[in-house]
Design a protein around this motif. Sequence first.
Motif, PDB file in Angstrom:
ATOM      1  N   ASP A   1      42.354  46.200  34.860  1.00 44.52           N
ATOM      2  CA  ASP A   1      42.212  46.932  36.124  1.00 44.52           C
ATOM      3  C   ASP A   1      41.227  46.213  37.038  1.00 44.52           C
ATOM      4  O   ASP A   1      41.485  46.021  38.229  1.00 44.52           O
ATOM      5  CB  ASP A   1      41.729  48.365  35.863  1.00 44.52           C
ATOM      6  CG  ASP A   1      42.775  49.215  35.169  1.00 44.52           C
ATOM      7  OD1 ASP A   1      43.974  48.885  35.280  1.00 44.52           O
ATOM      8  OD2 ASP A   1      42.396  50.198  34.507  1.00 44.52           O
TER       9      ASP A   1
ATOM     10  N   ASN B   1      49.869  43.962  30.562  1.00 40.96           N
ATOM     11  CA  ASN B   1      48.793  44.865  30.952  1.00 40.96           C
ATOM     12  C   ASN B   1      49.311  45.857  31.987  1.00 40.96           C
ATOM     13  O   ASN B   1      50.144  45.519  32.836  1.00 40.96           O
ATOM     14  CB  ASN B   1      47.610  44.084  31.530  1.00 40.96           C
ATOM     15  CG  ASN B   1      46.857  43.314  30.457  1.00 40.96           C
ATOM     16  OD1 ASN B   1      46.833  43.725  29.296  1.00 40.96           O
ATOM     17  ND2 ASN B   1      46.241  42.215  30.839  1.00 40.96           N
ATOM     18  N   LYS B   2      48.797  47.068  31.934  1.00 36.48           N
ATOM     19  CA  LYS B   2      49.247  48.096  32.869  1.00 36.48           C
ATOM     20  C   LYS B   2      49.003  47.647  34.303  1.00 36.48           C
ATOM     21  O   LYS B   2      49.860  47.813  35.183  1.00 36.48           O
ATOM     22  CB  LYS B   2      48.513  49.408  32.586  1.00 36.48           C
ATOM     23  CG  LYS B   2      48.971  50.555  33.470  1.00 36.48           C
ATOM     24  CD  LYS B   2      48.270  51.852  33.104  1.00 36.48           C
ATOM     25  CE  LYS B   2      48.741  52.995  34.001  1.00 36.48           C
ATOM     26  NZ  LYS B   2      48.042  54.276  33.663  1.00 36.48           N
ATOM     27  N   SER B   3      47.820  47.103  34.572  1.00 30.89           N
ATOM     28  CA  SER B   3      47.525  46.512  35.877  1.00 30.89           C
ATOM     29  C   SER B   3      47.645  45.000  35.751  1.00 30.89           C
ATOM     30  O   SER B   3      47.071  44.410  34.833  1.00 30.89           O
ATOM     31  CB  SER B   3      46.107  46.877  36.320  1.00 30.89           C
ATOM     32  OG  SER B   3      45.980  48.261  36.508  1.00 30.89           O
TER      33      SER B   3
END
Length: 763
Positions: free
Chosen positions: A224, A281-283
């Motif tokens: 993030d 990765n999510k972000s």
Amino acid sequence: MALTYTDLLEVDLGKLGTAVSDWKKSVDALRTAADNAAKGMRAKSDAARWAGANASVTREFVTKTTKEIADLHAEADSIHKVLLDGHTELVALQKNIRTAVQQDAPNLGIRVEDIGEGKVRCFFPHVRGDTDERTQDQLDARQELEDRINRTVAHASEIDASLARALAKSHGGDKHNAGHRSYESLDDAQAERAAELAKLGPEMNDKQYMELNSILRFNARDADFSTDFYQSLGGPKETLEFYGRMSLDGTVGDNKERLALSRQLQRNMGLALASATDPDNKSHLPASWSSEFRKLGTQPIQLEPGSPNSPYGYQVLGGLLRYGNYDARFINPIAEHVVQLHNKDPYRFMNNKPMLGGADLDYGFNPSGKTGAGYDPLTSVLEGLGHSPEAAKRFFTDPPTAYNEDGTVDKDGTVGFDSYFDELNKKDFTWAPDSLVHPGSDEAKHVRDMGPDALGHALESATTGAAWDADPPVLHRDEESWKIMDQVIDRYNATSADGPHEAIKDSLARMGAAYIDDLNYSTYNFGGSGDALGRGEIFGAAGDGREHRDFGETAARNFMMLVGRDEDGYQTLSAAQQVYTASGLTAHEDDKGSGLAFAHNASKVHGILDATRELEIRTEFKDDEDARNLELEKQGEWRKFGVSSSVAAVVGVGSVVVLGPAAGVVAATAVPLLMETAGESANTAYGNHTLQYLKDNEYNNDPEALAATQTVREIGERGAWVPVQNYGQTVGMSQDDMRELQPLIAGSYYDGRALVGDLEKVG
């Protein structure tokens, strides 16, 4: 004022936890109030037919009041989120430091002293009557503990500073006007501050530079944060411009403080880029960043207006790629493009280096100064693969994809070779002189070492499943990594027409240590030992749970003979073999037959390694008997004493495969077992490095052996016998059986030596 060690150790974080809960209640209450204001008062105001003063004054008051309540909710929500994140992280860090101080330090006999400015000193307190002498292992443990505590305090201090900064911006300082900067998380606030500092570029003073590095250091692996940070820079081009300017600022001249800061930035930004470009990765950054970097790779990046010499994009990017575990989908297309550009013109990028005449060797985009000056992107991208195991494995096994000059895929193009392994390991591959040293100087003799060194690191990563310089390395081998190792062994062995480049030899040795179990498995049946039990019964499953793989008897032997020629390679493989022997015998405590078969084969491997090193010494010093004897003596001394404390240093515990009960506890089980006799630990006795211990303990069941002369061969023979002797005692063998067994083990050792050749006829 920076957070101190004592602050973190003693602070009551329960109060902060209470504040988090109170702010959560405030957030919920203000959300209700904001909803009521919007749906009630504001809705009625908007629907009403106002006239006269009410049309301007009352409606405006209602609108402003509704907004202020919403702003209060936003401010409270921001404060709650950053407090919650900060509290969570500080609790974890406080737990870590209390474990270090209250458990680890006492167990090591160490005290921790707060010396101020966020630093501690760890030391061994003096005890009356104690000599205060410490082993290297103890000193290393003390340093590791001190570094760990200081790192934890520094991390907590950064969180504390980021919290204070975020809370101040959320509040804004105006008690009559709510709602200022709103954050979704502490990462959000830290990324914003990092972006603010980055905008200053080289104008950052040292204090601001240290702050930026501190934020990046503790958040680089947080996707993030790293994604937000790189997006705040603008894009791939702006990223290269920022890093390029900061790198040149830190490497020009002789400002050591600035150079150190630029080295930290290189590492921090590299780790953050790896995190931000991982699609899992999510972000994460969009895939277009990779294609844009490839497009910029061959374009000049103007770092200073009017500068006559602008670097290519790949030269700047290479500095970042050297750090971080990159996803193959990001780095491999870049690596392929770079290799193909190199093949077209090996000097394309090096012809664009500054002509400094060797005056400022740090200058450029690789402030670390490790493995090349950084102007050759091939060296840089191979270093990147050296820290990216999965990407490296795919790079050496996937079929090549052809790329155009601008980095786009050439769907109808060919690359002219079948694999990058074959291409980069071919005899006549041209490595660029990645250095700024003055041509003709002594240092210039090694300017082409950097590429092969980086290639070795990439192969280590691909074959072991761990970054080449991981500390400690933890093996992750599978069928694909074994196939690459099989190619390595086939390409580099004692019968190759062309030997390895000097710079790659240390990597070959470490790869051999990582596959010491398969090398032993492959060499079984050498010298006519037979296959009565079968290799499956003798070797079992590999230490990492997979099935053993066979390199072939001759290939395995020839690879060990190649690596064992050099002193460092010999020590690395020999140390790995000793650890493996100890753990293997431990695994066979319940089966004497398979244990002795394992012991015979292990002794044979020891013989191969010892004889190989001796052969090289005799060949190298055939015209200088004194020098030859000195080198042989050095080898003998290492074989006598290099087993206990030096094994971890020579090989690295995590990079040696162990078997059975010893797996995962090499330092505690396998190494002591290797040299123990009659239950005594060899760690203390061998720490004294005395020959008397050898005489008193190794042959306490065989008095005749005390008369043996101290030749290298006999030292090697004893080294092969000692773990077997301990094994025999463990499984309850009688002294008569042990006396009969010893010459048989010695015979296996000499069988191994015989495979190398008759050394007496050499020189």
